[in-house]
Design a protein around this motif. Structure first.
Motif, mmCIF file in Angstrom:
data_model
loop_
_atom_site.group_PDB
_atom_site.id
_atom_site.type_symbol
_atom_site.label_atom_id
_atom_site.label_comp_id
_atom_site.label_asym_id
_atom_site.label_seq_id
_atom_site.Cartn_x
_atom_site.Cartn_y
_atom_site.Cartn_z
ATOM 1 N N GLY A 114 0.903 -1.185 0.079
ATOM 2 C CA GLY A 114 -0.111 -0.018 -0.044
ATOM 3 C C GLY A 114 0.805 1.362 -0.019
ATOM 4 N N SER A 115 0.373 2.422 -0.342
ATOM 5 C CA SER A 115 0.917 3.708 -0.391
ATOM 6 C C SER A 115 -0.028 4.835 -0.347
ATOM 7 C CB SER A 115 1.923 3.781 -1.456
ATOM 8 O OG SER A 115 2.761 4.832 -1.444
ATOM 9 N N VAL A 116 0.564 5.956 -0.646
ATOM 10 C CA VAL A 116 -0.221 7.203 -0.860
ATOM 11 C C VAL A 116 -0.250 7.684 -2.309
ATOM 12 C CG1 VAL A 116 -0.762 7.425 1.656
ATOM 13 C CG2 VAL A 116 1.022 8.628 0.305
ATOM 14 N N GLY A 117 -1.324 8.366 -2.828
ATOM 15 C CA GLY A 117 -1.322 9.033 -4.218
ATOM 16 C C GLY A 117 -2.317 9.811 -4.379
ATOM 17 N N ALA A 118 -2.193 11.338 -4.983
ATOM 18 C CA ALA A 118 -3.193 12.198 -4.998
ATOM 19 C C ALA A 118 -3.924 12.312 -3.923
ATOM 20 C CB ALA A 118 -4.145 11.571 -6.080
ATOM 21 N N ARG A 119 -3.175 12.275 -2.530
ATOM 22 C CA ARG A 119 -3.537 12.378 -1.211
ATOM 23 C C ARG A 119 -4.706 11.618 -0.723
ATOM 24 N NH1 ARG A 119 -5.062 18.817 -1.530
ATOM 25 N NH2 ARG A 119 -5.968 18.133 -3.393
ATOM 26 N N LYS A 120 -4.511 10.535 -1.413
ATOM 27 C CA LYS A 120 -5.516 9.062 -1.057
ATOM 28 C C LYS A 120 -4.547 7.900 -0.828
ATOM 29 C CE LYS A 120 -9.028 10.876 -4.227
ATOM 30 N NZ LYS A 120 -10.129 11.342 -3.176
ATOM 31 N N GLU A 121 -5.299 7.038 0.017
ATOM 32 C CA GLU A 121 -4.739 5.762 0.308
ATOM 33 C C GLU A 121 -4.823 4.830 -0.993
ATOM 34 O OE1 GLU A 121 -6.391 4.659 3.708
ATOM 35 O OE2 GLU A 121 -4.946 5.369 5.187
ATOM 36 N N VAL A 122 -3.651 4.200 -1.352
ATOM 37 C CA VAL A 122 -3.983 3.436 -2.655
ATOM 38 C C VAL A 122 -3.215 1.980 -2.261
ATOM 39 C CG1 VAL A 122 -3.669 5.473 -4.154
ATOM 40 C CG2 VAL A 122 -1.496 4.034 -3.465
ATOM 41 N N PHE A 123 -3.519 0.756 -3.108
ATOM 42 C CA PHE A 123 -2.934 -0.415 -3.054
ATOM 43 C C PHE A 123 -2.282 -0.434 -4.426
ATOM 44 C CE2 PHE A 123 -7.089 -1.235 -0.682
ATOM 45 C CZ PHE A 123 -6.247 -1.170 0.450
ATOM 46 N N ILE A 124 -0.879 -1.044 -4.405
ATOM 47 C CA ILE A 124 -0.075 -1.058 -5.803
ATOM 48 C C ILE A 124 -0.764 -2.295 -6.251
ATOM 49 C CG2 ILE A 124 2.071 -1.382 -6.634
ATOM 50 C CD1 ILE A 124 1.514 1.312 -4.875
ATOM 51 N N ALA A 125 -0.930 -2.455 -7.650
ATOM 52 C CA ALA A 125 -1.302 -3.384 -8.328
ATOM 53 C C ALA A 125 -0.141 -4.036 -8.880
ATOM 54 C CB ALA A 125 -2.317 -2.985 -9.378
ATOM 55 N N ASP A 127 0.662 -4.454 -12.186
ATOM 56 C CA ASP A 127 1.178 -3.730 -13.085
ATOM 57 C C ASP A 127 1.922 -2.320 -12.844
ATOM 58 O OD1 ASP A 127 -1.440 -3.133 -12.337
ATOM 59 O OD2 ASP A 127 -1.880 -2.639 -14.493
ATOM 60 N N GLY A 128 2.405 -2.244 -11.552
ATOM 61 C CA GLY A 128 3.218 -1.249 -11.250
ATOM 62 C C GLY A 128 2.639 0.142 -10.353
ATOM 63 N N ALA A 129 3.378 0.572 -9.640
ATOM 64 C CA ALA A 129 2.829 1.845 -8.899
ATOM 65 C C ALA A 129 2.076 2.701 -9.747
ATOM 66 C CB ALA A 129 4.034 2.531 -8.270
ATOM 67 N N GLU A 130 2.281 2.955 -11.081
ATOM 68 C CA GLU A 130 1.389 3.896 -11.736
ATOM 69 C C GLU A 130 0.160 3.516 -12.084
ATOM 70 O OE1 GLU A 130 3.527 1.247 -14.581
ATOM 71 O OE2 GLU A 130 4.187 2.242 -12.732
ATOM 72 N N ASN A 131 -0.230 1.990 -11.812
ATOM 73 C CA ASN A 131 -1.553 1.459 -11.818
ATOM 74 C C ASN A 131 -2.320 1.273 -10.566
ATOM 75 O OD1 ASN A 131 -2.215 1.507 -14.588
ATOM 76 N ND2 ASN A 131 -0.336 0.148 -14.759
ATOM 77 N N ALA A 132 -1.710 1.989 -9.587
ATOM 78 C CA ALA A 132 -2.210 1.829 -8.111
ATOM 79 C C ALA A 132 -3.802 1.744 -7.985
ATOM 80 C CB ALA A 132 -1.479 2.571 -7.295
ATOM 81 N N LEU A 133 -4.469 1.009 -7.158
ATOM 82 C CA LEU A 133 -5.889 0.916 -6.868
ATOM 83 C C LEU A 133 -6.251 2.132 -5.960
ATOM 84 C CD1 LEU A 133 -5.864 -2.658 -6.835
ATOM 85 C CD2 LEU A 133 -8.164 -1.529 -7.871
ATOM 86 N N ILE A 134 -7.075 3.153 -5.956
ATOM 87 C CA ILE A 134 -7.406 3.917 -4.937
ATOM 88 C C ILE A 134 -8.496 3.224 -3.823
ATOM 89 C CG2 ILE A 134 -8.536 5.905 -4.395
ATOM 90 C CD1 ILE A 134 -7.820 7.103 -6.942
ATOM 91 N N LYS A 135 -8.029 3.247 -2.688
ATOM 92 C CA LYS A 135 -8.884 2.442 -1.609
ATOM 93 C C LYS A 135 -10.350 2.882 -1.653
ATOM 94 C CE LYS A 135 -7.324 1.431 2.739
ATOM 95 N NZ LYS A 135 -7.342 1.749 4.130
ATOM 96 N N TYR A 174 4.716 0.371 0.495
ATOM 97 C CA TYR A 174 5.499 0.972 -0.627
ATOM 98 C C TYR A 174 6.626 1.919 0.031
ATOM 99 C CZ TYR A 174 7.068 1.847 -5.444
ATOM 100 O OH TYR A 174 7.454 1.852 -6.650
ATOM 101 N N SER A 175 7.889 1.970 -0.794
ATOM 102 C CA SER A 175 8.980 2.882 -0.402
ATOM 103 C C SER A 175 8.457 4.276 -0.553
ATOM 104 C CB SER A 175 10.029 2.341 -1.145
ATOM 105 O OG SER A 175 9.910 2.612 -2.503
ATOM 106 N N ARG A 176 7.695 4.683 -1.255
ATOM 107 C CA ARG A 176 7.537 6.193 -1.462
ATOM 108 C C ARG A 176 5.897 6.422 -1.877
ATOM 109 N NH1 ARG A 176 6.688 6.801 -6.977
ATOM 110 N NH2 ARG A 176 7.812 4.977 -8.420
ATOM 111 N N ALA A 177 5.588 7.520 -2.091
ATOM 112 C CA ALA A 177 4.185 8.074 -2.412
ATOM 113 C C ALA A 177 4.283 8.112 -4.007
ATOM 114 C CB ALA A 177 3.764 9.439 -1.855
ATOM 115 N N ILE A 178 3.026 7.806 -4.419
ATOM 116 C CA ILE A 178 3.006 7.751 -5.826
ATOM 117 C C ILE A 178 2.373 9.191 -6.469
ATOM 118 C CG2 ILE A 178 1.708 6.648 -7.711
ATOM 119 C CD1 ILE A 178 3.272 4.850 -5.685
#
Length: 685
Positions: A114-125, A127-135, A174-178
């Motif tokens: 898991g990580s954060v992206g666009a100020r939201k909690e996400v799950f890493i799919a 197919d890569g961090a750029e294709n993370a799922l928003i919780k 995950y090691s960093r925010a998306i």
């Protein structure tokens, strides 16, 4: 926008469907049970693997099939590279939303980073961090379900963490925010709201997270086994408990069980505000089989040889579970059939039927009958990554001279009991012991400029205490004990805190109606245990207290005047008469008040058919009560006492030989002779 293919399939599933699916739905039992299990063990693009995520899916699938009666066709699994963002969302839409009806049971499980992206909690799919799922999108999909009997389980965490390990446990952050999420994921919520009427629809169901938002979810690493800490404890608990407990009862126990393995650095959370769910069963359904167990049959090799998964064993037992252990089940005729473990690799074991006439099926639930351990169990010590090569060489050679250390390993190679670490640079010394998850073991930090060999010698007494705790944990068997016993932990004002019972016991109490189940006890709380012995013979009881500083205490009686404890009388176990109840401590024995230190505390309550003769011979020869009128003793020789416990409870099988003619050196414990209860609670201000 979601790809047209996905929406086309969803439209087909909802409006037209397929003949096969409609026929399956008509034939399915009512209510139907559907599950989507996602575990991403292998990532690309230089993302470290998480091998335990695949185990999580296997654990959940076995639990749902063989314990809760889910049909194979109703469980969809997405693992490894198959678990892309689009595949997960499409499977949720097509398998869950398109099929679930009012009253159906739905389970969604995700294990991965898991990580954060666009100020939201996400799950890493996959197919890569750029294709993370928003919780939030997963939660939105759950609102689209026609049933409110759904459970979402997230064994992941969202606090970015650049270290792959916390102590000896893998980190599921995950090691960093998306920085840049897929545009399709950002518009997903609007697309869903357009196609489903969600206006004023409440968000029901149960959402379980492996850790609080400010914490990290951890994964067991090494040889026993690779699995999410939360998923392992959750599924092991559900394999044993019967009937399925309410969330209000189950979750505090799960929270503290996980915290006991992680030193409070990971505590599961319920992400729902709907209070009515507290009275619901944890998975919104009861087990189809009334009795749980320690293992299930997964493969029949030949008429007498089979493979089993040891899914119901507590983590502490599994890591030391030895060959020659025996499992059993009751045939329809009432005959007990036994199996013997021939070999084991993590959760998976090969076993042999001891009765040539017995018949077995895949999915058969097995209970423990005989628990076997090597007689010489030692500590597994890990070396922290901050130690230099020279320090590692010196530490390994020094530990090799200590009789209670069985192995010295690097982080991640296998499960460990503790870690040797250093504060500061190599020149400043400051060596210390850490728990497996990297938290400081209180009292272990050394002085500046201490040589590593001297530091290890200084830590020897603490290493012995850690080994004693490891041996005591091998006696936990409340799920598989053959005795009929009920134990209730309560405060002096008679507010019920927690009740545990063996499967053989009959419980007619209604104490659950006014229970305080949070298992958080303020300092100063006065507690006691109510023990109900339903056996035809007396039982002998001891209570071990393991504080957050791992300083073991023993609560016992005295043989001559059990209600008036003084140092002039020999120490003895408490006696609980046959077919009777006892209170420890009773009003004449004084009060047991919760004191410092704060943190996670374990009480191990051991009841045996035999009065611990070897243990009390040592206690009465070595323990100095110092004239205090108290029954709570600080053990000065915990390892010696722990080994005496083992000798008192073990089954004497005599000398046995293996195929080479060598003597087999092991301890065997008959599950019908003792009950080992484990109460875990948090002490707070």
């Amino acid at each position: 926008m979601i790809q047209q293919t996905g929406w086309g399939l969803l439209t087909l599933a909802i409006s037209q469907g397929t003949v096969n699916r409609h026929l399956a739905a008509l034939a399915a039992p009512n209510p139907r049970k559907l599950a989507l299990l996602v575990g991403i063990d292998q990532y690309g693009a230089n993302i470290p693997p998480l091998p335990g995520c695949l185990t999580d899916v296997e654990l959940q699938k076995d639990l749902l099939r063989y314990r809760f009666g889910f049909q194979d066709a109703d469980i969809v699994t997405l693992t490894g590279q198959k678990a892309s963002r689009e595949a997960i969302e499409l499977a949720f839409l097509e398998h869950l939303i398109a099929q679930a009806k009012t009253g159906d049971v739905v389970i969604f499980h995700f294990s991965g980073y898991g990580s954060v992206g666009a100020r939201k909690e996400v799950f890493i799919a996959a197919d890569g961090a750029e294709n993370a799922l928003i919780k939030e999108n997963i939660l939105l999909l759950a609102r689209c379900l026609a049933t409110d009997k759904f459970s979402l389980i997230f064994d992941s965490s969202h606090l970015p963490q650049n270290r792959p390990y916390l102590g000896n446990l893998r980190v599921r952050s995950y090691s960093r925010a998306i920085s840049d999420l897929n545009p399709a994921e950002l518009t997903f919520a609007a697309d869903i709201k357009t196609r489903f009427n969600l206006k004023n629809k409440p968000s029901n169901g149960v959402i379980l997270a492996a850790a609080k938002p400010e914490q990290i979810a951890l994964e067991l690493s090494g040889n026993s086994p690779n699995a999410g800490l939360f998923t392992y404890d959750l599924t092991q608990y559900l394999w044993q408990v019967s009937p399925s407990p309410t969330i209000a009862i189950a979750f505090p126990r799960l929270r503290n069980l996980v915290a006991s393995h992680s030193s409070e650095q990971q505590q599961p959370a319920i992400l729902t505000s709907n209070q009515k769910n507290n009275s619901a069963a944890l998975y919104h359904t009861n087990p189809e089989k009334s009795r749980g167990g320690a293992a299930i049959v997964t493969n029949l090799i030949d008429e007498r040889t089979l493979e089993v998964n040891l899914v119901g064993l507590p983590l502490e037992i599994l890591e030391n579970y030895g060959i020659n252990s025996c499992l059993s089940f009751i045939e329809a005729t009432g005959e007990e059939i036994s199996l013997q473990i021939l070999s084991r690799q993590g959760l998976k074991a090969k076993a042999q039927l001891l009765s040539p006439t017995a018949s077995l099926e895949i999915g058969q639930i097995l209970e423990e009958k005989l628990r076997v351990f090597p007689s010489q169990i030692g500590l597994i010590v890990g070396l922290d990554n901050n130690l230099t090569r020279i320090e590692r060489v010196d530490a390994t050679s020094t530990f090799a001279s200590l009789p209670d250390v069985a192995a010295v390993v690097n982080i991640g190679e296998q499960a460990v009991d503790c870690l040797l670490s250093r504060v500061g640079s190599e020149e400043t010394g400051n060596y210390q012991l850490l728990s497996p998850n990297g938290s400081l073991i209180i009292g272990s930090l050394g002085a500046v400029n201490e040589a590593i060999k001297s530091g290890i010698k200084r830590l020897q007494s603490q290493l012995e205490t850690l080994l004693a705790c490891k041996l005591w944990h091998l006696l936990i068997n409340q799920e598989s004990s053959g005795l009929a016993v009920i134990v209730t932990l309560e405060s002096i004002d008679k507010i019920y805190i927690s009740r545990l019972q063996t499967k053989k016991a009959v419980n007619n109490s209604k104490a659950n109606d006014n229970a305080n189940n949070d298992l958080i006890l303020p300092l100063g709380t006065e507690i006691r245990y109510q023990i109900e012995n339903q056996e035809e013979q007396p039982l002998y009881a001891l209570i071990l207290v393991l504080n957050s500083d791992r300083q073991p205490l023993l609560y016992c009686s005295c043989s001559e005047t059990p209600d008036n404890f003084t140092n002039s009388s020999p120490l003895a176990p408490f006696v609980v008469a046959a077919k009777s109840k006892a209170t420890i401590p009773n009003d004449r024995q004084g009060h047991w008040k919760i004191s410092q230190p704060k943190g996670i505390r374990e009480n191990l309550l051991i009841l045996s058919r035999h009065p611990f003769p070897k243990t009390f011979t040592i206690l009465n020869a070595t323990q100095n009560v110092k004239g205090e009128a108290t029954q709570l003793l600080t053990l000065t020789n915990p390892l010696e006492i722990a080994r005496a416990f083992g000798r008192d409870l073990k089954l004497d099988l005599g000398l046995k030989m293996d195929s080479s003619g060598s003597v087999i050196d092991e301890y065997a414990f008959d599950l019908g002779t003792w009950s080992g209860f484990r109460f875990i609670y948090q002490v707070m201000d």
